[in-house]
Design an enzyme around this catalytic site. Structure first.
Site, short mmCIF file in Angstrom:
data_model
loop_
_atom_site.label_atom_id
_atom_site.label_comp_id
_atom_site.label_asym_id
_atom_site.label_seq_id
_atom_site.Cartn_x
_atom_site.Cartn_y
_atom_site.Cartn_z
N GLY A 90 0.83 -1.20 0.00
CA GLY A 90 0.00 0.00 0.00
C GLY A 90 0.86 1.24 0.00
N ARG A 91 0.30 2.34 -0.51
CA ARG A 91 1.07 3.57 -0.61
C ARG A 91 0.13 4.76 -0.55
NH1 ARG A 91 5.97 5.51 -3.36
NH2 ARG A 91 6.64 3.34 -3.26
N GLY A 92 0.53 5.79 0.18
CA GLY A 92 -0.23 7.02 0.26
C GLY A 92 0.71 8.20 0.23
N GLY A 93 0.15 9.40 0.45
CA GLY A 93 0.96 10.60 0.38
C GLY A 93 1.96 10.73 1.50
N MET A 94 1.68 10.08 2.65
CA MET A 94 2.55 10.24 3.81
C MET A 94 3.24 8.96 4.22
SD MET A 94 0.65 12.91 6.38
CE MET A 94 -0.65 11.77 6.86
N VAL A 119 3.25 1.16 2.97
CA VAL A 119 3.03 -0.02 3.81
C VAL A 119 3.60 -1.24 3.11
CG1 VAL A 119 1.32 -1.41 5.05
CG2 VAL A 119 0.92 1.03 4.69
N LYS A 172 4.39 -0.06 8.32
CA LYS A 172 4.18 1.24 7.68
C LYS A 172 5.39 2.12 7.96
CE LYS A 172 0.28 3.33 7.35
NZ LYS A 172 -0.99 4.05 7.59
N ASP A 220 -9.59 10.40 9.78
CA ASP A 220 -9.30 10.04 8.39
C ASP A 220 -10.00 8.74 8.03
OD1 ASP A 220 -8.27 10.33 5.85
OD2 ASP A 220 -6.29 9.50 6.35
#
Length: 331
Positions: free
Chosen positions: A30-34, A37, A52, A146
């Protein structure tokens, strides 16, 4: 760990096989802006975890680092079957990390992208589980801030009556509303724009009713196939959350009972005082609207009094907490 900036520059493979804080990284999940994972191996306990790693610039922010450490510990203290357990959180070589239970399955974001709108029964099942998790967090003074499909994991359940087991995750970036308010700056908010509450946008104080709003936006998307507000740019979307009335669910799902429109209108009210008092109260009202069943007529949770099987002198006080089940099925 000088190369960790590459985590956010499109070259995650550089970390595959490396060890970070006692965990051997296996693959990105998984990947996000901050954060990114990874599935990783805990070399000390020989178990698979979700690891993470936060963006390196966050570790350089003293306020964020302090908030992250305190709130990760607070989240780890919550024992609930629908909250992903936090095993460890800390900092190593200038990188903040958090190790959690690895849940085999998918997240709600991928589920909705793959299947489209959910049937009311499935949406209500998942919603009830996540609502109980959010309310438990609120009882511990934590506000998630969130709630979004990507933070809801859906694993295979135990049987045909419980086909899904949903988990709420990503508590390491929440706000400890009662005692850690000094760790956030004025006007700062954590959240995803499709699900952000009006008070988050304006920088006002938040409590559990902030999560009622975001959670209602998620449940709306589960049923409608899209978030409640869709606008051409971010500023217009923020304006809509603050000032526009939410659309009626029945505009997208005319097959559903019109009583559901009023439930979502209350849950997404602009003022927190006008919303449901809890996430479970919202789900109960929505179930009544969609099914016509009065609250409390469905099967109640099973309760077992373990004290009845032993003499009074041996009865523990308080009663032991429920052991958290582990589900290993693949989606």
């Amino acid at each position: 760990m000088a190369r960790d900036a590459s985590l956010f520059s499109g070259r995650p493979s550089e970390l595959i096989g490396r060890q970070v804080a006692g965990y051997r990284i296996e693959r990105e999940i998984g990947r996000g802006g901050m954060a990114v994972v990874y599935r990783a191996r805990d070399l000390r306990l020989d178990r698979t975890v979700a690891l993470k790693l936060l963006a390196p610039e966050l570790a350089r922010n003293d306020t964020f680092r302090l908030r992250f450490t305190h709130e990760s510990r607070a989240a780890a203290a919550i024992d609930h079957p629908h909250i992903v357990p936090v095993y460890e959180a800390g900092e190593t070589d200038g990188v903040l990390y958090i190790a959690m239970r690895y849940v085999e399955g998918s997240d709600l974001r991928h589920l909705l992208d793959r299947r489209g709108p959910l049937a009311p029964a499935a949406a209500l099942r998942i919603a009830a589980q996540i609502a109980s998790a959010l309310d438990a967090a609120h009882e511990h003074g934590l506000v998630h801030r969130d709630v979004k499909p990507g933070n809801i994991l859906v694993a295979r359940g135990t049987d045909s009556d419980h086909p899904e087991h949903a988990y709420l995750t990503d508590f390491g970036l929440t706000k400890k509303s009662l005692s850690l308010t000094g760790f956030t700056t004025v006007g700062q908010f954590v959240g995803t724009l499709d699900y952000v509450a009006p008070e988050q946008i304006s920088g006002r104080p938040v409590d559990g009713r902030c999560d009622v709003y975001g959670f209602a936006c998620v449940v709306f998307e589960c049923l409608a196939g899209r978030p409640p507000f869709r606008r051409d740019d971010d500023m217009a979307l923020l304006w809509a959350h603050q000032y526009d009335q939410p659309p009626a669910l029945t505009e997208s799902r005319p097959d559903l009972a019109p009583q559901a429109d009023a439930v979502f209108a209350q849950a997404m009210a602009k003022s927190p005082d006008d919303r449901h008092d809890s996430c479970l109260a919202f789900v109960a009202a929505l179930r009544t609207a969609l099914t016509g069943a009065a609250p409390g007529t469905d099967h109640p949770p099973t309760e077992v009094d373990l004290r009845a099987a032993r003499p009074a002198r041996d009865r523990p006080e308080p009663p032991p907490r429920w052991a958290e089940p582990v589900f290993r099925g693949r989606s």
